[in-house]
Design a protein around this motif. Structure first.
Motif, mmCIF file in Angstrom:
data_model
loop_
_atom_site.group_PDB
_atom_site.id
_atom_site.type_symbol
_atom_site.label_atom_id
_atom_site.label_comp_id
_atom_site.label_asym_id
_atom_site.label_seq_id
_atom_site.Cartn_x
_atom_site.Cartn_y
_atom_site.Cartn_z
ATOM 1 N N ARG A 1 0.826 -1.210 0.000
ATOM 2 C CA ARG A 1 0.000 0.000 0.000
ATOM 3 C C ARG A 1 0.857 1.255 0.000
ATOM 4 O O ARG A 1 0.559 2.225 -0.685
ATOM 5 N N ALA A 2 1.920 1.221 0.806
ATOM 6 C CA ALA A 2 2.806 2.387 0.900
ATOM 7 C C ALA A 2 3.470 2.656 -0.453
ATOM 8 O O ALA A 2 3.606 3.806 -0.873
ATOM 9 N N GLN A 3 3.857 1.598 -1.146
ATOM 10 C CA GLN A 3 4.490 1.770 -2.461
ATOM 11 C C GLN A 3 3.503 2.358 -3.462
ATOM 12 O O GLN A 3 3.870 3.220 -4.261
ATOM 13 N N VAL A 4 2.271 1.884 -3.420
ATOM 14 C CA VAL A 4 1.270 2.410 -4.345
ATOM 15 C C VAL A 4 1.112 3.919 -4.132
ATOM 16 O O VAL A 4 1.096 4.698 -5.076
ATOM 17 N N LEU A 5 1.064 4.321 -2.853
ATOM 18 C CA LEU A 5 0.914 5.745 -2.552
ATOM 19 C C LEU A 5 2.129 6.537 -3.034
ATOM 20 O O LEU A 5 1.994 7.589 -3.651
ATOM 21 N N ALA A 6 3.311 6.009 -2.740
ATOM 22 C CA ALA A 6 4.538 6.761 -3.019
ATOM 23 C C ALA A 6 4.882 6.778 -4.500
ATOM 24 O O ALA A 6 5.438 7.752 -5.005
ATOM 25 N N ARG A 7 4.544 5.717 -5.208
ATOM 26 C CA ARG A 7 4.988 5.597 -6.593
ATOM 27 C C ARG A 7 3.932 6.039 -7.604
ATOM 28 O O ARG A 7 4.263 6.410 -8.719
ATOM 29 N N VAL A 8 2.670 5.936 -7.232
ATOM 30 C CA VAL A 8 1.618 6.236 -8.203
ATOM 31 C C VAL A 8 0.652 7.318 -7.707
ATOM 32 O O VAL A 8 0.511 8.367 -8.332
ATOM 33 N N THR A 9 0.029 7.078 -6.560
ATOM 34 C CA THR A 9 -1.064 7.952 -6.145
ATOM 35 C C THR A 9 -0.601 9.397 -5.904
ATOM 36 O O THR A 9 -1.139 10.332 -6.495
ATOM 37 N N PHE A 10 0.399 9.566 -5.039
ATOM 38 C CA PHE A 10 0.816 10.933 -4.736
ATOM 39 C C PHE A 10 1.519 11.632 -5.911
ATOM 40 O O PHE A 10 1.230 12.804 -6.172
ATOM 41 N N PRO A 11 2.430 10.946 -6.627
ATOM 42 C CA PRO A 11 3.022 11.636 -7.781
ATOM 43 C C PRO A 11 1.957 12.168 -8.737
ATOM 44 O O PRO A 11 2.077 13.263 -9.273
ATOM 45 N N HIS A 12 0.901 11.380 -8.905
ATOM 46 C CA HIS A 12 -0.152 11.811 -9.812
ATOM 47 C C HIS A 12 -0.983 12.929 -9.189
ATOM 48 O O HIS A 12 -1.308 13.922 -9.835
ATOM 49 N N ALA A 13 -1.319 12.769 -7.913
ATOM 50 C CA ALA A 13 -2.164 13.756 -7.235
ATOM 51 C C ALA A 13 -1.479 15.123 -7.193
ATOM 52 O O ALA A 13 -2.115 16.157 -7.391
ATOM 53 N N TYR A 14 -0.168 15.140 -6.954
ATOM 54 C CA TYR A 14 0.536 16.424 -6.897
ATOM 55 C C TYR A 14 0.564 17.102 -8.259
ATOM 56 O O TYR A 14 0.520 18.331 -8.353
ATOM 57 N N ARG A 15 0.638 16.311 -9.310
ATOM 58 C CA ARG A 15 0.605 16.917 -10.642
ATOM 59 C C ARG A 15 -0.731 17.607 -10.882
ATOM 60 O O ARG A 15 -0.795 18.677 -11.478
ATOM 61 N N ILE A 16 -1.789 16.962 -10.404
ATOM 62 C CA ILE A 16 -3.119 17.554 -10.580
ATOM 63 C C ILE A 16 -3.258 18.793 -9.698
ATOM 64 O O ILE A 16 -3.804 19.809 -10.105
ATOM 65 N N ALA A 17 -2.732 18.701 -8.478
ATOM 66 C CA ALA A 17 -2.964 19.763 -7.486
ATOM 67 C C ALA A 17 -2.002 20.935 -7.634
ATOM 68 O O ALA A 17 -2.221 21.990 -7.034
ATOM 69 N N TRP A 18 -0.950 20.750 -8.400
ATOM 70 C CA TRP A 18 0.131 21.734 -8.432
ATOM 71 C C TRP A 18 -0.313 23.191 -8.657
ATOM 72 O O TRP A 18 0.056 24.068 -7.877
ATOM 73 N N PRO A 19 -1.094 23.479 -9.692
ATOM 74 C CA PRO A 19 -1.488 24.890 -9.895
ATOM 75 C C PRO A 19 -2.257 25.452 -8.704
ATOM 76 O O PRO A 19 -2.004 26.584 -8.287
ATOM 77 N N ALA A 20 -3.161 24.673 -8.149
ATOM 78 C CA ALA A 20 -3.955 25.154 -7.015
ATOM 79 C C ALA A 20 -3.074 25.376 -5.785
ATOM 80 O O ALA A 20 -3.293 26.308 -5.012
ATOM 81 N N LEU A 21 -2.070 24.511 -5.614
ATOM 82 C CA LEU A 21 -1.165 24.686 -4.479
ATOM 83 C C LEU A 21 -0.363 25.982 -4.627
ATOM 84 O O LEU A 21 -0.141 26.708 -3.654
ATOM 85 N N GLY A 22 0.040 26.285 -5.860
ATOM 86 C CA GLY A 22 0.778 27.521 -6.102
ATOM 87 C C GLY A 22 -0.073 28.736 -5.763
ATOM 88 O O GLY A 22 0.383 29.700 -5.149
ATOM 89 N N ASN A 23 -1.342 28.665 -6.151
ATOM 90 C CA ASN A 23 -2.286 29.722 -5.831
ATOM 91 C C ASN A 23 -2.391 29.933 -4.329
ATOM 92 O O ASN A 23 -2.415 31.058 -3.842
ATOM 93 N N GLU A 24 -2.455 28.831 -3.617
ATOM 94 C CA GLU A 24 -2.569 28.894 -2.157
ATOM 95 C C GLU A 24 -1.346 29.595 -1.559
ATOM 96 O O GLU A 24 -1.473 30.418 -0.656
ATOM 97 N N VAL A 25 -0.152 29.305 -2.089
ATOM 98 C CA VAL A 25 1.057 29.944 -1.555
ATOM 99 C C VAL A 25 1.010 31.454 -1.812
ATOM 100 O O VAL A 25 1.360 32.258 -0.942
ATOM 101 N N ILE A 26 0.533 31.853 -2.991
ATOM 102 C CA ILE A 26 0.448 33.287 -3.303
ATOM 103 C C ILE A 26 -0.543 33.990 -2.366
ATOM 104 O O ILE A 26 -0.261 35.059 -1.827
#
Ligand SMILES: Nc1ncnc2c1ncn2[C@@H]1O[C@H](COP(=O)(O)OP(=O)(O)OP(=O)(O)O)[C@@H](O)[C@H]1O
Ligand SMILES: [Mg+2]
Lengths: 259, 232
Positions: free
Chosen positions: B138-163
């Motif tokens: 489960r940990a590998q699935v999160l680290a190798r697939v789920t989070f790498p993908h989720a961060y790509r999706i969330a990246w623009p919104a996260l940048g907005n939040e920092v601004i």
């Protein structure tokens, strides 16, 4: 065909039951695969083919029954996951190829194929790279190794997915309608790869609507109907002398579709 | 006094404030980023009591003004001085900078958790199944697939939040932090030179522009695999 004995079987499923809510989708399915068997699973839409295949590697947890891979048996009770580690260990012996390919979109073809050996088998990266390059070359993608899935055609993506499954050196490869999502002109290239695998003696269980593949490539055909095995046997016998009315109708209907 | 002269006279102080602003925002956003992945997972699949607590926390942080949260911690901690001293925490709460960082971490973490939750939910389930099917833990699935993908999706919104956090950090000046806004107010209160506000605005704009540029560069790299045309 000599009868199957328990010791021959690389993969066996005993009396698999699976319900989604009140709907019982699988009503007791028993199936075994020996080395070099190529088993085609046929059936109308909704008959439970995918569900059964997914029970074999525990992507769905059966309500009851058991699955044994490589001599290790997992018994299911009340649809609960027993030992997660055991399931993970068992999955390493089973490859799976999905209808929608399911490649990891953020990794190149090469990285997709290397991922299992490196992460799951702890293979050294250079070794995994060599393996992945060889496998991609084998499925005819030597010149596409550094492409991301978005840059590949459906047929190419599915061949990468097959290479990804092969990289784990599985005892059995499960295919769930591997050509159904492909444009007609791309079906051939994937079927060709699967045919080569069969000729090599790979053990395969294939859910398919490709009648020609079921008939010419597989060693055994299983026809699922309403969650039960309605007919089972060598393809020639089954196709030429269907025993049940439903299967006879099923083949005549698909014949019409092809014509 | 010309604008140039005024700027060069004010610049050392303003740059000192700018440094504090960057530190405040950077620490707030980065510490929040440490906790948000775990919280997002709990938000989606944790035990019910944890989920409920998390929802209450997130609603509070997103539903009340940041200034109120700052006051709550800065003045509130003063009320509990004796208790905090006994716990050895008073030296932390005595410094308004620390109070501001704490509030920013708590606030940004709530937003980042929600953004990341959305990202996690948008990861194609088939890719996760493929990872499970190959025998990953489960940990590998999160680290190798789920989070790498989720961060790509969330990246623009996260940048907005920092601004947004960077701009909101100006509120810290109200609880006596000498960030860029704090220094600006200080200069103005002594000289009544209105132009110092323009200078501050220009500096805020500058760091936003630089940040957006850098964030976009990373975004391009992260999402390059998903684009059909893979130039640059
Ligand atoms: N996760 C699920 N939750 C609820 N019902 C499900 C789920 N998966 C499958 N089913 C139901 O189980 C039945 C069998 O589905 P399954 O996907 O196994 O059929 P299939 O034989 O593979 O069909 P097809 O040829 O269309 O792929 C269907 O009625 C389907 O709606
Ligand atoms: Mg199916």
């Amino acid at each position: 065909m000599p009868p199957k004995t328990a010791t021959d079987l690389v993969l066996s499923a005993q009396d698999i039951h699976k319900s989604f809510g009140a709907q019982e989708v699988l009503k007791g399915i028993t199936l075994g695969a020996r080395n070099h068997d190529v088993i085609s699973i046929l059936g109308t839409s909704g008959s439970g083919k995918s569900t059964f295949l997914r029970c074999l590697n525990c992507l769905e947890i059966p309500n009851s029954g058991s699955v044994a891979v490589h001599g290790e048996e997992i018994v299911f009770r009340n649809g609960r996951i027993g030992d997660q580690r055991q399931i993970e260990r068992m999955r390493r012996h089973l490859g799976m190829v999905f209808q929608q390919f399911n490649l990891w979109t953020h990794r190149t073809a090469l990285e997709n194929v290397m991922e299992g050996p490196v992460q799951v088998k702890r293979m050294a990266k250079p070794e995994a790279r060599d393996l992945a390059e060889a496998l991609l070359a084998r499925v005819g993608l030597a010149d596409r190794m550094h492409h991301y899935p978005a840059m590949l055609s459906g047929g190419q993506q599915q061949r990468v997915a097959i290479a990804r499954a092969l990289a784990m050196e599985p005892d059995v490869i499960l295919f769930d309608e591997p050509t159904s999502a492909l444009d007609p002109e791309l079906v051939g290239e994937v079927l060709k790869v699967m045919q080569d695998l069969a000729a090599e003696g790979r053990t395969m269980i294939v859910v398919t609507h490709e009648m020609a593949f079921a008939r010419d490539v597989s060693t055994e055909v299983v026809f699922l109907n309403e969650g039960r095995i309605a007919e089972q046997g060598p393809p020639d016998k089954l196709f030429d002398h269907p025993e049940t009315e439903v299967f006879a109708r099923f083949i005549s209907k698909t014949r019409r579709d092809i014509a | 006094m010309s604008l140039i002269e005024s700027l060069s006279a004010n610049l050392p102080k303003l740059l000192d404030g700018l440094e504090t602003t960057l530190l405040l925002t950077g620490l707030g956003a980065a510490l929040a980023a440490v906790f948000s992945p775990g919280l997002a997972l709990i938000r989606l699949g944790g035990p019910t009591p944890a989920k409920v607590l998390l929802r209450i926390y997130i609603s509070f942080m997103r539903g009340t003004p940041l200034l109120a949260q700052l006051f709550l911690v800065f003045y509130g901690s003063g009320q509990f001085r004796a208790e905090l001293t006994a716990l050895g925490l008073w030296s932390f709460f005595r410094d308004p900078f620390n109070c501001a960082v704490l509030v920013f971490v708590l606030n940004s973490c709530a937003y980042q958790t929600e953004i990341l939750r959305g990202g996690l939910q948008a990861v194609p389930p088939g890719e996760i199944e493929a990872a499970r099917a190959i025998g990953m833990t489960r940990a590998q699935v999160l680290a190798r697939v789920t989070f790498p993908h989720a961060y790509r999706i969330a990246w623009p919104a996260l940048g907005n939040e920092v601004i947004l956090l960077m701009k909101a950090s100006a509120l810290a000046s109200i609880v006596t932090v000498f960030d860029l806004m704090g220094r600006t107010r200080q200069i103005f209160s002594r000289s009544f030179e209105f132009s110092v506000y323009f200078e501050a605005a220009a500096l805020y704009l500058l760091i936003t522009v630089v940040f957006v540029f850098l964030w976009r560069q990373i975004e391009r790299r992260l999402t390059r695999p998903m684009r059909r045309t893979q130039g640059n």
